[in-house]
Design a protein around this motif. Structure first.
Motif, short mmCIF file in Angstrom:
data_model
loop_
_atom_site.label_atom_id
_atom_site.label_comp_id
_atom_site.label_asym_id
_atom_site.label_seq_id
_atom_site.Cartn_x
_atom_site.Cartn_y
_atom_site.Cartn_z
N THR A 112 0.83 -1.21 0.00
CA THR A 112 0.00 0.00 0.00
C THR A 112 0.86 1.26 0.00
OG1 THR A 112 -1.77 -1.16 1.17
CG2 THR A 112 -1.80 1.25 1.26
N LYS A 156 2.82 1.64 -3.32
CA LYS A 156 1.93 2.03 -4.42
C LYS A 156 1.66 3.53 -4.41
CE LYS A 156 -2.75 1.14 -5.11
NZ LYS A 156 -3.89 0.23 -5.09
N LYS A 174 3.01 5.87 -7.42
CA LYS A 174 2.03 6.66 -8.19
C LYS A 174 2.32 8.16 -8.10
CE LYS A 174 -2.21 3.95 -8.32
NZ LYS A 174 -3.59 3.90 -7.84
N ASN A 212 11.55 -1.04 -7.10
CA ASN A 212 10.47 -1.69 -7.84
C ASN A 212 11.03 -2.84 -8.68
OD1 ASN A 212 7.67 -1.88 -8.63
ND2 ASN A 212 8.33 -1.12 -10.63
#
Length: 176
Positions: A94, A97, A101, A165
């Motif tokens: 969470t 992300k 973003k 990532n």
């Protein structure tokens, strides 16, 4: 734990209900309306059934509250004082992300998301058997990420997030 609320309204009553929901997101609600001030997720469904609106509201509290209460079935599954691995991974997913973003939309990620991700990253590498051979490299990237954040070097921060990532993808491919 989720709280459910269902109400039948007329179309004219809907704006007042939505104002009441907005108030419940800002302040402690009155009467038997769910408290949305600390909600992790709010689901709202409004269905028109022959001129009557059925409003269903489901409010889920923050997942961490469950870990903190001590009455949870997950409490016994934690090892060596660490939170359950699956919960840690969900929290990390969470926060990462949100960071990812934000950066890819050319905005600065929320301080809390960055802090939580770094803290959880340090915890994650304490779990044996989940990619131990990559932990040293992951910890170095976490250190670089924290340093870039503290120095307000968003370019370096962004590059490190992309490297994390890539490492996450590689690790999940090999160890999941």
């Amino acid at each position: 734990m989720a709280e459910k609320f269902t109400q039948t309204l007329t179309r004219n009553d809907l704006p007042a209900f939505l104002r009441k929901l907005a108030d419940a997101c800002e302040f402690a609600p009155e009467y038997d309306f769910p408290d949305c001030t600390k909600a992790k997720k709010i689901r709202l469904a409004i269905k028109d059934e022959y001129g009557q609106l059925t409003v269903k509201l489901k409010v889920s509290a923050y997942a961490d509250e469950c870990e903190l209460c001590g009455n949870c079935e997950f409490e016994s599954k934690s090892t060596e004082g660490l939170p359950p691995y699956s919960r840690l991974k969900k929290r990390m997913a969470t926060s990462f992300k949100v960071i990812f973003k934000s950066l890819h939309q050319n905005s600065i990620p929320p301080e809390e998301a960055v802090h939580d991700f770094i803290t959880d990253s340090r915890l994650m590498t304490k779990y044996p058997g989940n990619g131990d051979q990559l932990y040293a490299e992951y910890n170095k990237l976490t250190d670089t990420l924290e340093e870039a954040w503290q120095q307000n070097n968003l370019q370096k921060f962004h590059e490190t997030v992309d490297a994390l990532n890539h490492m996450k993808t590689e690790c999940h491919h090999n160890f999941k």
